[in-house]
Structure formats: C-alpha cells, structure tokens
Design an enzyme around this catalytic site. Sequence first.
Site, PDB file in Angstrom:
ATOM      1  N   GLU A   1       8.750  10.031  -8.747  1.00 30.18           N
ATOM      2  CA  GLU A   1       9.521  10.423  -7.562  1.00 30.18           C
ATOM      3  C   GLU A   1      10.493   9.340  -7.139  1.00 30.18           C
ATOM      4  O   GLU A   1      11.599   9.642  -6.684  1.00 30.18           O
ATOM      5  CB  GLU A   1       8.573  10.739  -6.395  1.00 30.18           C
ATOM      6  CG  GLU A   1       7.727  11.980  -6.625  1.00 30.18           C
ATOM      7  CD  GLU A   1       6.671  12.169  -5.549  1.00 30.18           C
ATOM      8  OE1 GLU A   1       6.626  11.369  -4.592  1.00 30.18           O
ATOM      9  OE2 GLU A   1       5.872  13.115  -5.685  1.00 30.18           O
ATOM     10  N   VAL A   2      10.083   8.092  -7.248  1.00 30.10           N
ATOM     11  CA  VAL A   2      10.940   6.975  -6.827  1.00 30.10           C
ATOM     12  C   VAL A   2      11.406   6.248  -8.083  1.00 30.10           C
ATOM     13  O   VAL A   2      10.589   5.741  -8.857  1.00 30.10           O
ATOM     14  CB  VAL A   2      10.178   6.014  -5.890  1.00 30.10           C
ATOM     15  CG1 VAL A   2      11.077   4.847  -5.498  1.00 30.10           C
ATOM     16  CG2 VAL A   2       9.674   6.752  -4.651  1.00 30.10           C
TER      17      VAL A   2
ATOM     18  N   ARG B   1       0.835  -1.208   0.000  1.00 24.90           N
ATOM     19  CA  ARG B   1       0.000   0.000   0.000  1.00 24.90           C
ATOM     20  C   ARG B   1       0.865   1.252   0.000  1.00 24.90           C
ATOM     21  O   ARG B   1       1.868   1.321   0.714  1.00 24.90           O
ATOM     22  CB  ARG B   1      -0.956  -0.006   1.205  1.00 24.90           C
ATOM     23  CG  ARG B   1      -1.948  -1.141   1.120  1.00 24.90           C
ATOM     24  CD  ARG B   1      -3.068  -1.062   2.128  1.00 24.90           C
ATOM     25  NE  ARG B   1      -3.734  -2.363   2.165  1.00 24.90           N
ATOM     26  CZ  ARG B   1      -4.628  -2.775   1.265  1.00 24.90           C
ATOM     27  NH1 ARG B   1      -5.000  -1.974   0.289  1.00 24.90           N
ATOM     28  NH2 ARG B   1      -5.159  -3.987   1.348  1.00 24.90           N
ATOM     29  N   ASP B   2       0.439   2.235  -0.821  1.00 24.54           N
ATOM     30  CA  ASP B   2       1.140   3.519  -0.869  1.00 24.54           C
ATOM     31  C   ASP B   2       1.075   4.172   0.512  1.00 24.54           C
ATOM     32  O   ASP B   2       0.034   4.187   1.165  1.00 24.54           O
ATOM     33  CB  ASP B   2       0.499   4.419  -1.933  1.00 24.54           C
ATOM     34  CG  ASP B   2       1.392   5.579  -2.324  1.00 24.54           C
ATOM     35  OD1 ASP B   2       1.850   5.608  -3.475  1.00 24.54           O
ATOM     36  OD2 ASP B   2       1.637   6.459  -1.457  1.00 24.54           O
ATOM     37  N   ILE B   3       2.194   4.748   0.948  1.00 20.56           N
ATOM     38  CA  ILE B   3       2.269   5.358   2.274  1.00 20.56           C
ATOM     39  C   ILE B   3       1.408   6.623   2.354  1.00 20.56           C
ATOM     40  O   ILE B   3       1.015   7.045   3.445  1.00 20.56           O
ATOM     41  CB  ILE B   3       3.753   5.677   2.618  1.00 20.56           C
ATOM     42  CG1 ILE B   3       3.956   5.764   4.116  1.00 20.56           C
ATOM     43  CG2 ILE B   3       4.247   6.920   1.904  1.00 20.56           C
ATOM     44  CD1 ILE B   3       5.409   5.736   4.543  1.00 20.56           C
TER      45      ILE B   3
ATOM     46  N   HIS C   1       0.955   2.099 -10.196  1.00 18.67           N
ATOM     47  CA  HIS C   1      -0.037   2.521  -9.206  1.00 18.67           C
ATOM     48  C   HIS C   1      -1.365   1.854  -9.553  1.00 18.67           C
ATOM     49  O   HIS C   1      -1.847   1.979 -10.684  1.00 18.67           O
ATOM     50  CB  HIS C   1      -0.271   4.037  -9.264  1.00 18.67           C
ATOM     51  CG  HIS C   1       0.901   4.885  -8.879  1.00 18.67           C
ATOM     52  ND1 HIS C   1       0.992   5.511  -7.650  1.00 18.67           N
ATOM     53  CD2 HIS C   1       2.020   5.234  -9.554  1.00 18.67           C
ATOM     54  CE1 HIS C   1       2.116   6.212  -7.593  1.00 18.67           C
ATOM     55  NE2 HIS C   1       2.755   6.062  -8.742  1.00 18.67           N
TER      56      HIS C   1
ATOM     57  N   HIS D   1       7.328   1.305 -10.864  1.00 20.92           N
ATOM     58  CA  HIS D   1       6.170   0.883 -10.076  1.00 20.92           C
ATOM     59  C   HIS D   1       4.894   1.237 -10.798  1.00 20.92           C
ATOM     60  O   HIS D   1       4.801   2.259 -11.479  1.00 20.92           O
ATOM     61  CB  HIS D   1       6.181   1.504  -8.669  1.00 20.92           C
ATOM     62  CG  HIS D   1       6.365   2.983  -8.661  1.00 20.92           C
ATOM     63  ND1 HIS D   1       7.590   3.571  -8.841  1.00 20.92           N
ATOM     64  CD2 HIS D   1       5.487   4.000  -8.491  1.00 20.92           C
ATOM     65  CE1 HIS D   1       7.459   4.891  -8.778  1.00 20.92           C
ATOM     66  NE2 HIS D   1       6.181   5.180  -8.577  1.00 20.92           N
TER      67      HIS D   1
END
Length: 118
Positions: free
Chosen positions: A98-99, A32-34, A105, A103
């Site tokens: 950003e990372v 899960r996204d923080i 989403h 990934h």
Amino acid sequence: MDMAEDTIFSKIVRGEIPADIVYRDDLVTAFRDINPLTPTHVLIVPNETIPTLADVSADDEAVLGRMLRVAADIAAAEGIAEDGYRVMINCRDHGGQEVYHLHLHLMGGRPLGGMVRR
Ligand code: 5GP
C-alpha cells in the site's frame, strides 16, 4: 525536494508527521504500525526512500541488512523473540503493498498461523 522522497513514511522519518518511533539510526527508522494486526506490529523503513523491494540495487545491501538486524533487536526488546515472530515485505500490486516506501513488517505476540491463504 524530490517528490520520489515524499511518501508518508519519509514524512515520518523526517519528523513531519507523528509516529510511535521505537528505533532510529543513520540508515533505518522503526515505528509502530498505525493499524496493528498483531500485539507487536512494527514497521522498519530505510531513511532514504526505496519504493519497493523490486527497486533495490547492490548499493542497498547495507540498509537491507540493517533492516533485518534491527528487526531481530526490536523483537528481542519487545519480548517476542523466544516464542517467535514473522517478518514480511509486501512488494507491489500482487504483494498487497500500500505504501511505496520499502518497509519490513515485524509481527508477533500471538501465533500467526499459516503463511498465505490459498
Ligand atoms: P503495506 O501494505 O504497504 O505492506 O503496509 C503498509 C502499512 O503501513 C499498513 O500496515 C498500514 O497500517 C501502515 N500505515 C499506513 N499509513 C501509516 C501511517 O501514517 N503511520 C503508521 N504508523 N503506519 C501507517
């Protein structure tokens, strides 16, 4: 360790920092996204670091396919498949990435509206 492997997401894959992991297998990990933007906001990452979508090669086709199939499976498990959802990959600067560990989403749980603001 190769520093190219040392992203925040590779640390999550290796279990070195905590995350709410919803799925893992030999190729991908999902958590899960923080900072969730939607009621369901899950990130699906390759276990081996690929920095961006622009860096993929033919050798990565299996992991790319797995990422999408796992997204569909998680959406079904989360109960958002019938209403629908969005999968998104941000790539590099203009994509808002950003990372720098590829990934996907998976976002849903409410209507998401139009795709990109003009
Ligand atoms: P990007 O903008 O690169 O496509 O998305 C990066 C996403 O990673 C953001 O939605 C952000 O909230 C999430 N994120 C950043 N750091 C962490 C972390 O340490 N743990 C988790 N679970 N998500 C993170």
